[in-house]
Design a protein around this motif. Structure first.
Motif, PDB file in Angstrom:
ATOM      1  N   SER A 283       0.832  -1.216   0.000  1.00 42.74           N
ATOM      2  CA  SER A 283       0.000   0.000   0.000  1.00 42.74           C
ATOM      3  C   SER A 283       0.860   1.257   0.000  1.00 42.74           C
ATOM      4  N   THR A 284       1.996   1.203   0.696  1.00 44.00           N
ATOM      5  CA  THR A 284       2.896   2.358   0.728  1.00 44.00           C
ATOM      6  C   THR A 284       3.494   2.617  -0.649  1.00 44.00           C
ATOM      7  N   VAL A 285       3.943   1.553  -1.302  1.00 38.09           N
ATOM      8  CA  VAL A 285       4.492   1.688  -2.658  1.00 38.09           C
ATOM      9  C   VAL A 285       3.437   2.279  -3.588  1.00 38.09           C
ATOM     10  N   GLU A 286       2.237   1.740  -3.512  1.00 36.17           N
ATOM     11  CA  GLU A 286       1.140   2.226  -4.347  1.00 36.17           C
ATOM     12  C   GLU A 286       0.877   3.708  -4.098  1.00 36.17           C
ATOM     13  N   ALA A 287       0.849   4.113  -2.810  1.00 34.45           N
ATOM     14  CA  ALA A 287       0.559   5.500  -2.459  1.00 34.45           C
ATOM     15  C   ALA A 287       1.664   6.446  -2.945  1.00 34.45           C
ATOM     16  N   ILE A 288       2.920   6.002  -2.842  1.00 38.56           N
ATOM     17  CA  ILE A 288       4.043   6.837  -3.293  1.00 38.56           C
ATOM     18  C   ILE A 288       3.934   7.121  -4.791  1.00 38.56           C
ATOM     19  N   VAL A 289       3.659   6.084  -5.553  1.00 42.98           N
ATOM     20  CA  VAL A 289       3.550   6.253  -7.002  1.00 42.98           C
ATOM     21  C   VAL A 289       2.352   7.138  -7.344  1.00 42.98           C
ATOM     22  N   GLN A 290       1.225   6.905  -6.690  1.00 42.42           N
ATOM     23  CA  GLN A 290       0.016   7.671  -7.000  1.00 42.42           C
ATOM     24  C   GLN A 290       0.168   9.139  -6.629  1.00 42.42           C
ATOM     25  N   GLU A 291       0.878   9.403  -5.541  1.00 41.11           N
ATOM     26  CA  GLU A 291       1.068  10.796  -5.121  1.00 41.11           C
ATOM     27  C   GLU A 291       1.993  11.543  -6.070  1.00 41.11           C
ATOM     28  N   ARG A 292       3.080  10.896  -6.477  1.00 43.14           N
ATOM     29  CA  ARG A 292       4.052  11.555  -7.364  1.00 43.14           C
ATOM     30  C   ARG A 292       3.569  11.609  -8.806  1.00 43.14           C
ATOM     31  N   TYR A 293       2.875  10.560  -9.240  1.00 42.51           N
ATOM     32  CA  TYR A 293       2.456  10.464 -10.646  1.00 42.51           C
ATOM     33  C   TYR A 293       0.999  10.014 -10.699  1.00 42.51           C
ATOM     34  N   PRO A 294       0.066  10.932 -10.469  1.00 40.54           N
ATOM     35  CA  PRO A 294      -1.351  10.552 -10.398  1.00 40.54           C
ATOM     36  C   PRO A 294      -1.981  10.185 -11.741  1.00 40.54           C
ATOM     37  N   ALA A 295      -1.374  10.605 -12.845  1.00 41.94           N
ATOM     38  CA  ALA A 295      -1.992  10.358 -14.164  1.00 41.94           C
ATOM     39  C   ALA A 295      -2.005   8.868 -14.495  1.00 41.94           C
ATOM     40  N   GLY A 296      -3.037   8.443 -15.198  1.00 42.26           N
ATOM     41  CA  GLY A 296      -3.117   7.055 -15.655  1.00 42.26           C
ATOM     42  C   GLY A 296      -3.793   6.141 -14.652  1.00 42.26           C
ATOM     43  N   PHE A 330       7.523   2.089 -13.131  1.00 40.85           N
ATOM     44  CA  PHE A 330       8.303   2.628 -12.020  1.00 40.85           C
ATOM     45  C   PHE A 330       9.085   1.511 -11.336  1.00 40.85           C
ATOM     46  N   ALA A 331      10.327   1.804 -10.972  1.00 40.51           N
ATOM     47  CA  ALA A 331      11.105   0.928 -10.102  1.00 40.51           C
ATOM     48  C   ALA A 331      11.194   1.612  -8.744  1.00 40.51           C
ATOM     49  N   VAL A 332      10.730   0.915  -7.689  1.00 40.30           N
ATOM     50  CA  VAL A 332      10.654   1.507  -6.351  1.00 40.30           C
ATOM     51  C   VAL A 332      11.508   0.683  -5.386  1.00 40.30           C
ATOM     52  N   ASP A 333      12.392   1.353  -4.652  1.00 40.86           N
ATOM     53  CA  ASP A 333      13.237   0.694  -3.659  1.00 40.86           C
ATOM     54  C   ASP A 333      12.354   0.021  -2.607  1.00 40.86           C
ATOM     55  N   GLN A 334      12.578  -1.272  -2.369  1.00 41.87           N
ATOM     56  CA  GLN A 334      11.679  -2.009  -1.479  1.00 41.87           C
ATOM     57  C   GLN A 334      11.874  -1.658  -0.003  1.00 41.87           C
ATOM     58  N   TYR A 335      12.947  -0.943   0.365  1.00 43.05           N
ATOM     59  CA  TYR A 335      13.179  -0.595   1.763  1.00 43.05           C
ATOM     60  C   TYR A 335      12.906   0.884   2.061  1.00 43.05           C
ATOM     61  N   SER A 336      13.269   1.751   1.128  1.00 42.60           N
ATOM     62  CA  SER A 336      13.083   3.187   1.377  1.00 42.60           C
ATOM     63  C   SER A 336      11.830   3.739   0.715  1.00 42.60           C
ATOM     64  N   GLY A 337      11.311   3.041  -0.294  1.00 45.00           N
ATOM     65  CA  GLY A 337      10.161   3.547  -1.029  1.00 45.00           C
ATOM     66  C   GLY A 337      10.532   4.596  -2.059  1.00 45.00           C
ATOM     67  N   GLU A 338      11.834   4.820  -2.261  1.00 38.55           N
ATOM     68  CA  GLU A 338      12.286   5.816  -3.239  1.00 38.55           C
ATOM     69  C   GLU A 338      12.032   5.306  -4.658  1.00 38.55           C
ATOM     70  N   ILE A 339      11.524   6.187  -5.518  1.00 40.42           N
ATOM     71  CA  ILE A 339      11.342   5.847  -6.925  1.00 40.42           C
ATOM     72  C   ILE A 339      12.699   5.964  -7.618  1.00 40.42           C
ATOM     73  N   LEU A 340      13.257   4.856  -8.032  1.00 38.54           N
ATOM     74  CA  LEU A 340      14.611   4.811  -8.592  1.00 38.54           C
ATOM     75  C   LEU A 340      14.639   5.035 -10.100  1.00 38.54           C
ATOM     76  N   LYS A 341      13.552   4.694 -10.763  1.00 39.98           N
ATOM     77  CA  LYS A 341      13.533   4.784 -12.228  1.00 39.98           C
ATOM     78  C   LYS A 341      12.102   4.963 -12.697  1.00 39.98           C
ATOM     79  N   VAL A 342      11.913   5.873 -13.623  1.00 36.88           N
ATOM     80  CA  VAL A 342      10.616   6.050 -14.287  1.00 36.88           C
ATOM     81  C   VAL A 342      10.840   5.886 -15.774  1.00 36.88           C
TER      82      VAL A 342
END
Length: 403
Positions: A283-296, A330-342
Motif C-alpha cells: 500500500s505504501t508503494v502504491e501511495a508513493i507512485v500515486q502521489e508523485r504520478y497521479p496520471a493514468g 516505475f522501479a521503487v526501492d523495497q526498503y526506502s520507497g524511493e522511486i529509482l527509475k521512471v
C-alpha cells in the motif's frame, strides 16, 4: 513506348511475376497452416481479459456494493487475503489490478519448492476488493505441461510457442513469422495488376463461378488484411526473437530498452537492507507512485524477487505521454520507497519508441476498440488465406493435369 517494346516489357514482368508466385506458393504451403493457427489464436487473444471473465465469472467477477457502501480495502488487506489461500511453497509474483469495478484483483503465485511435485507451477488467486473474500484458486501455468490448463492459458501457449516451449516453439514461431512476412509481401507483388486495373484487383467479380470467387476472396482478403498483418507479424517476430530484432534496430538507432518484456534495467537494485529493516508495504508503494504520478491507471505491480530487487509498478492510459502508448513503469526501492527509475513508454530514442510500439500494435490496444477489432479481423483472415490459397493451388494443379 512502342507496342513491341510494351509487349516485351509486359512479358518480362509476367516472367518475374511467375517467380514471385512460386515463392509465395511454397512459403504459403510451408508456413501457412501454422500461421492460420497462430493468427486465429492471436485474434482471439485480443479479448483474453474479457474471455477469462466470461469463462470463469465465479472467479473473476465480483458484486459491486451500492455507491454509498462502496469502499475498496487497502492493497495490503487484499494481499493478506491472497496469502491465506496461496499453495504450499509458493511465492507472490505479481498482482493485476481490476480493469473495471466488477472485476476481482488477480494475484499470480509460483511454487518455488524443489521438494514438491508442483514446483514451477503458476496459480492465480482471485480476491474481492470490497470484502477481501478469496474468490478461488486457478492453476494457470502448469510447468512443462499444456493439457489440463484453463482454455485461455492453453490458447496463449498455442499462440506464442505452439505448445513447444520458449526455446523450441518460441524460436520456431519467430522464424515462421519471418517467412509469413515474406509470403505476404510476395503475395502483394503477385497481386499487383500489371495492366493497371486496380479496381478489378480490389473487388469481387460479379456473378463469378466458384473458382473465380475463391481467387477473388484470396487476393482481396490478402490485400486488405496486409495493412494490419504486416506490423502485427513484425511485432510477433520481436517478441519471439528479440535479440535478433534488436541487432537490426541498433544499426539505425541507439536503444536503452533492456529487453522485449521489461523497461526496468536489471542493474537497478534496492538499497542494501539494514539490520532489522523490513520492506515497505504494498500500500505504501502504491501511495508513493500515486502521489508523485497521479496520471493514468494502475494495472500491474510486481513484487521483489529477492532482497536486492525492486518493486515494479506499471500504469496505463497515461494520456500525457501518448494516446497510443500511454504506459509508464516505475522501479521503487523495497526498503526506502524511493522511486529509482521512471520509464515512459514511447519516449527516448527512435529505437526505443519503435520497440515500445510493438506491444500496443500487436495487441491492438494502441488504437482502442478500433485497433482490437482490426487485429481480430486480421487474425481471422489467416485461416481464410491459407484455405483459399490451398484451394487455388489444387484448382490450378487439377487444370494443369487435365490439360
Amino acid at each position: 513506348m512502342t507496342t513491341a517494346k510494351a509487349d516485351t516489357h509486359l512479358t518480362k514482368l509476367k516472367a518475374r511475376r511467375k517467380l514471385w508466385l512460386d515463392v509465395h506458393l511454397y512459403l504459403g504451403l510451408i508456413a501457412g497452416a501454422i500461421l492460420a493457427v497462430v493468427g486465429l489464436t492471436g485474434g482471439i487473444l485480443v479479448f483474453y481479459q474479457e474471455m477469462q471473465e466470461v469463462l470463469n465469472p465465479e472467479l473473476a467477477v465480483v458484486s459491486v456494493p451500492p455507491e454509498n457502501q462502496k469502499q475498496l480495502h487497502s492493497l495490503d488487506d487484499i494481499v493478506a487475503a491472497a496469502e491465506t489461500a496461496k499453495p504450499q511453497g509458493s511465492r507472490f509474483f505479481k498482482v493485476y489490478y481490476p480493469r473495471k469495478p466488477d472485476v476481482a484483483y488477480k494475484f499470480l503465485y509460483f511454487v518455488r519448492a524443489e521438494s514438491q511435485a508442483d514446483n514451477g507451477d503458476g496459480y492465480y488467486i482471485f480476491v474481492d476488493p470490497y470484502t477481501t473474500q478469496v474468490k478461488g484458486l486457478q492453476l494457470w501455468h502448469p510447468k512443462d505441461r499444456y493439457w489440463g490448463r484453463p482454455l485461455v492459458s492453453f490458447i496463449m501457449q498455442l499462440h506464442w510457442c505452439l505448445l513447444s516451449g520458449k526455446k523450441i516453439g518460441g524460436v520456431l514461431n519467430g522464424i515462421l513469422a519471418v517467412l509469413s512476412v515474406i509470403s505476404l509481401l510476395t503475395g502483394l507483388i503477385v497481386w499487383w495488376p500489371l495492366t493497371g486495373k486496380f479496381k478489378q484487383a480490389l473487388t469481387f467479380k460479379r456473378h463469378a463461378g466458384a473458382v473465380r470467387f475463391n481467387f477473388d476472396l484470396h487476393k482481396t482478403v490478402g490485400f486488405y488484411s496486409a495493412v494490419v498483418l504486416l506490423p502485427v507479424l513484425f511485432s510477433g517476430i520481436y517478441f519471439n526473437l528479440p535479440d535478433q530484432v534488436n541487432v537490426l534496430v541498433k544499426l539505425l538507432s541507439t536503444t536503452d530498452r533492456p529487453n522485449a518484456f521489461s523497461t526496468i534495467p536489471a542493474e537497478i537494485h534496492s538499497s542494501p537492507p539494514q539490520a532489522g529493516r523490513q520492506p515497505v508495504s504494498f500500500s505504501t508503494v502504491e501511495a508513493i507512485v500515486q502521489e508523485r504520478y497521479p496520471a493514468g491507471k494502475l494495472w500491474m505491480l510486481n513484487a521483489p524477487k529477492n532482497r536486492e530487487d525492486v518493486y515494479t509498478v506499471m500504469k496505463k492510459d497515461v494520456t500525457e505521454i501518448s494516446r497510443f502508448t500511454g504506459y509508464r513503469d516505475f522501479a521503487v526501492d523495497q526498503y526506502s520507497g524511493e522511486i529509482l527509475k521512471v520509464y515512459d513508454r514511447g519516449s527516448g530514442s527512435a529505437g526505443d519508441i519503435f520497440l515500445d510500439w510493438q506491444w500496443p500494435v500487436h495487441s491492438g490496444h494502441a488504437f482502442g476498440w478500433t485497433g482490437r477489432i482490426l487485429v481480430l479481423l486480421s487474425g481471422l483472415a489467416c485461416p481464410v488465406l491459407y484455405v483459399t490459397g490451398v484451394i487455388r493451388w489444387l484448382q490450378k494443379r487439377k487444370a494443369k493435369q487435365a490439360k
